[in-house]
Design a protein around this motif. Structure first.
Motif, short mmCIF file in Angstrom:
data_model
loop_
_atom_site.label_atom_id
_atom_site.label_comp_id
_atom_site.label_asym_id
_atom_site.label_seq_id
_atom_site.Cartn_x
_atom_site.Cartn_y
_atom_site.Cartn_z
N SER A 1 18.21 51.58 -89.39
CA SER A 1 18.37 51.11 -88.02
C SER A 1 19.32 49.91 -87.92
CB SER A 1 17.01 50.75 -87.41
OG SER A 1 16.36 49.75 -88.17
N ASN A 2 19.35 49.02 -88.93
CA ASN A 2 20.20 47.83 -88.90
C ASN A 2 21.03 47.78 -90.19
OD1 ASN A 2 19.04 46.69 -86.41
ND2 ASN A 2 17.22 46.37 -87.67
N PRO A 3 22.10 48.54 -90.29
CA PRO A 3 22.82 48.66 -91.58
C PRO A 3 23.23 47.33 -92.19
CG PRO A 3 23.65 50.26 -90.00
CD PRO A 3 22.72 49.36 -89.24
N THR B 1 20.27 45.38 -93.86
CA THR B 1 19.33 46.21 -94.62
C THR B 1 19.53 46.07 -96.12
OG1 THR B 1 19.00 47.87 -92.87
CG2 THR B 1 18.73 48.61 -95.14
N ARG C 1 27.55 54.45 -93.75
CA ARG C 1 26.96 54.08 -92.45
C ARG C 1 26.83 52.57 -92.29
NH1 ARG C 1 21.59 57.56 -91.95
NH2 ARG C 1 21.58 56.60 -89.86
N ARG D 1 18.75 48.39 -80.41
CA ARG D 1 19.56 48.61 -81.61
C ARG D 1 19.02 49.78 -82.43
NH1 ARG D 1 19.27 42.90 -81.88
NH2 ARG D 1 17.66 43.06 -83.51
N MET D 2 17.71 49.83 -82.58
CA MET D 2 17.10 50.88 -83.36
C MET D 2 17.37 52.26 -82.76
SD MET D 2 13.06 51.44 -84.35
CE MET D 2 12.95 49.87 -85.21
N LYS E 1 19.78 53.17 -80.79
CA LYS E 1 21.20 53.52 -80.91
C LYS E 1 21.53 53.98 -82.31
CE LYS E 1 25.83 51.63 -80.16
NZ LYS E 1 26.63 50.44 -79.71
N CYS E 2 21.01 53.27 -83.30
CA CYS E 2 21.29 53.62 -84.70
C CYS E 2 20.68 54.97 -85.06
CB CYS E 2 20.77 52.53 -85.62
SG CYS E 2 21.22 52.77 -87.35
N ARG E 3 19.52 55.28 -84.49
CA ARG E 3 18.85 56.55 -84.80
C ARG E 3 19.42 57.74 -84.02
NH1 ARG E 3 13.91 56.24 -87.35
NH2 ARG E 3 13.72 54.28 -88.47
#
Length: 637
Positions: free
Chosen positions: A35-37, A40, A62, A385-386, A388-390
């Motif tokens: 979710s937060n590259p 992470t 990613r 953010r989560m 959008k990332c997913r």
């Protein structure tokens, strides 16, 4: 708490980093949960069913730049702008980081163990105590050697109470979890037959679980269970035993009256030489025992009996399932009635990812979140953010809070102050070919949304509980050697239960193989996104190209069948294609018999088009104890 990569490296005894000043906020063990590259740290964990090192390149592409590995794979050896913290065991590294993080907090930490009821008690305690404390708790059943450190990592500066589950399946595991959790209050729920396969006896299992409690300031347990009492005594525990009982008046909390009234239970108890009672909106014995466990913990924490009674009267059922339902207009609906809080969102999105066949657009219908230890703006920004990332393309927020932060959400997002407003503005025709996650707090009455979006109802409905499937799979898994794989039959649409849904769940659990009856069933699973090995039990097909292209592995039980697949593999230029050889050891239906072994071996060793991946046989009377001698004869053959 705030950690840089240099801080993490120092904990692991590593001196040199490339991106040492980068902040680390997320510890990741499953690449699907990214979710937060940029923030992470990925742990490349190797298990019997997978190797996290295979996903490093994908995660790097990613945006992930921080990895904990036990070796640097060849396909990422050229990367120079990422950090690879090389350790002997990434799981131990994860546990060490979580242990150091836990030591930064001088707050009550409740550690819950037992055979059953851990998740129920944890969730009820969260509901009962959230108005008094800012709580971090294990999401769903994150109670394993990996789940516990991930749960501990969620503790932050606003946390003033943590509730952590500890689950074990064999001896030697609890000592590791105890060092990570360092509970100040221990709760021993009960003993059942779960995970019996890893222990010689109930007593041994109770003794292993009691190791969680050894350093606790106080422990809560049922003084009526002699096995639990003996395990605690044998552990040498010297702290405060806060016991409860329905039989022993000397217990700290003595339950002296249980009265049922139209589905409600009135429970009377004596504590500190005074009589009290509370109203539980359930009648089952399991719920009654779980409520008493919660009562004892709340009394121990100093919550007033009248406050406890009021809060228990508002308890709702705990449902850890995520139901998958066919929706209107080719939609697939995932209904999550577990809880609506930030920490439970990521596991729900993980479940959503496992049901994503890439043909449906991802949508989430999300209510206001339960009270969090961090500020509302920060929480909803993290949610945005989560999502959008997913890859969630459409966000529908319902509630005053989430609507106030609508500006944080990009793309196709709309917001409503209430469920009634949502239903009055949108209808079934506004949803088509979408994978929809519905996640809402109980007060938002999201079943109304589910009813609107659910496909046409029938008088007879088959409900398949995937949690029970996982439980049954793990029941057998616990009785096998770690190196032994399990082949799961999903032929005939999973015997009517839905082959794709079962296959997705079994793939996530690490099953070695799926088995289908015919080629078309295997092709359908591949088209639906199933990537694990699939065996075809009846491979009499004309379209061998489809067999090879979809990597479907045939069962071979005759010379004609073997010769045909060898010829077809040669025609397509294929070598060492995996096949499975069936032996007839007594069923006398299909398979090679003993006298055919020399010819079979000659045929297999004289070519390289196919290669046997396994041999197997059908035990025709294994379910009949009266035929055990015949079954043993088959096994000997």
């Amino acid at each position: 708490m705030s950690y840089t990569l240099n801080d993490i490296a120092s904990i692991l005894g590593i001196c040199k980093t490339v991106n040492g000043s980068d902040a680390i906020t997320t510890l990741l063990t499953d690449s699907r949960s990214l979710s937060n590259p940029g923030d992470t740290l990925f742990f490349a964990i190797t298990t019997d069913t997978g190797d996290g090192h295979r996903y490093i390149r994908q995660l790097y592409d990613r945006g992930v730049r921080h990895f904990v590995v036990d070796h640097i794979p060849a396909d990422v050896a050229d990367i120079i702008d990422a950090d690879f913290l090389v350790v002997s065991d990434p799981v131990e590294a994860l546990q060490k980081i979580a242990t150091v993080h836990r030591e930064q907090f001088d707050i009550p930490v409740i550690g819950i163990t037992g055979s059953a009821g851990k998740t129920y008690v944890k969730e009820w305690l969260f509901l009962l105590l959230r108005d008094t404390f800012d709580i971090v708790r294990s999401p769903r059943s994150y109670n394993s050697q990996i789940g516990v450190p991930l749960s501990i990592w969620e503790m932050n500066r606003g946390t003033n109470l943590a509730i952590i589950e500890a689950g074990i399946s064999q001896t030697g595991e609890m000592a590791v979890l105890e060092r990570i959790i360092q509970p100040t209050i221990g709760v021993f729920t009960n003993l059942g037959d779960e995970h019996d396969g890893g222990f010689a006896s109930q007593e041994e299992k109770a003794g292993e679980k009691a190791k969680l409690l050894k350093e606790c300031q106080s422990i809560v347990y049922n003084a009526d269970d002699p096995v639990i009492v003996r395990a605690i005594q044998d552990s040498g525990y010297l702290g405060n035993s806060f016991t409860w009982s329905t039989e022993n008046p000397q217990a700290t909390v003595c339950v002296n009256n249980i009265e049922h009234q139209n589905g409600v239970t009135i429970i009377g108890y004596r504590y500190a030489d005074r009589e009290y009672s509370y109203r539980l909106p359930f009648a089952g014995s399991i719920e009654i025992n779980n409520s008493i466990q919660c009562l004892a913990v709340m009394l121990l924490l100093g919550i007033a009996p009248d406050v406890i009674a009021e809060r228990i009267s508002r308890l709702t059922p705990v449902d850890t399932r995520l139901d998958v339902i066919e929706g209107v207009n080719n939609c697939l609906i995932i209904s999550d009635s577990y809880t609506a809080d930030f920490h439970s969102l990521s596991p729900a999105l993980d479940f959503m990812a496992r049901h994503d066949n890439h043909s449906l657009a991802k949508t989430i219908i999300l209510s206001d979140l339960m009270h969090e230890a961090t500020g509302q703006a920060e929480v909803y920004a993290a949610v945005a953010r989560m999502l959008k990332c997913r890859g969630v393309e459409r966000v529908i927020g319902i509630g005053e809070e989430i609507s106030a932060y609508s500006g944080l959400f990009d793309g196709d997002a709309c917001f409503f102050k209430s469920t009634a407003e949502f239903i009055s503005n949108l209808g079934p025709d506004d949803f088509s070919s979408q994978l929809i996650l519905i996640k809402g707090a109980p007060e938002f009455d999201f079943p109304l949304i589910l009813e609107m979006l659910e496909g046409r109802r029938h008088e007879t409905v088959l409900h398949v509980n995937l949690d029970n499937l996982v439980h049954n799979y793990n029941f057998y898994r616990a009785r096998l050697k770690p190196s032994t794989g399990i082949v799961c039959m999903v032929k005939a649409s999973g015997y009517g239960a839905g082959s794709y849904e079962l296959a997705k769940t079994l793939q996530a659990q690490g099953a070695a193989y799926l088995a289908v009856a015919v080629l078309d069933e295997g092709v359908d699973l591949r088209n639906a996104g199933i990537t694990m090995p699939i065996m075809v039990l009846n491979p009499k097909v004309d379209n061998y190209k489809a067999l090879f292209n979809n990597r479907l592995e045939p069962e071979i039980y005759s010379f004609g069948m073997l010769q045909r697949i060898i010829s077809e593999a040669r025609r397509y230029g294929i070598t060492n294609y995996p096949v499975h050889i069936k032996l007839d050891t007594g069923m006398h239906r299909l398979g090679f018999i003993e006298s055919e072994m020399p010819e079979l071996l000659e045929m297999l060793t004289s070519q390289n088009a196919v290669s046997p991946r396994s041999i197997f046989s059908h035990l025709c009377a294994a379910d009949d104890p009266m035929q055990d001698e015949y079954t043993r004869m088959q096994l000997e053959i």
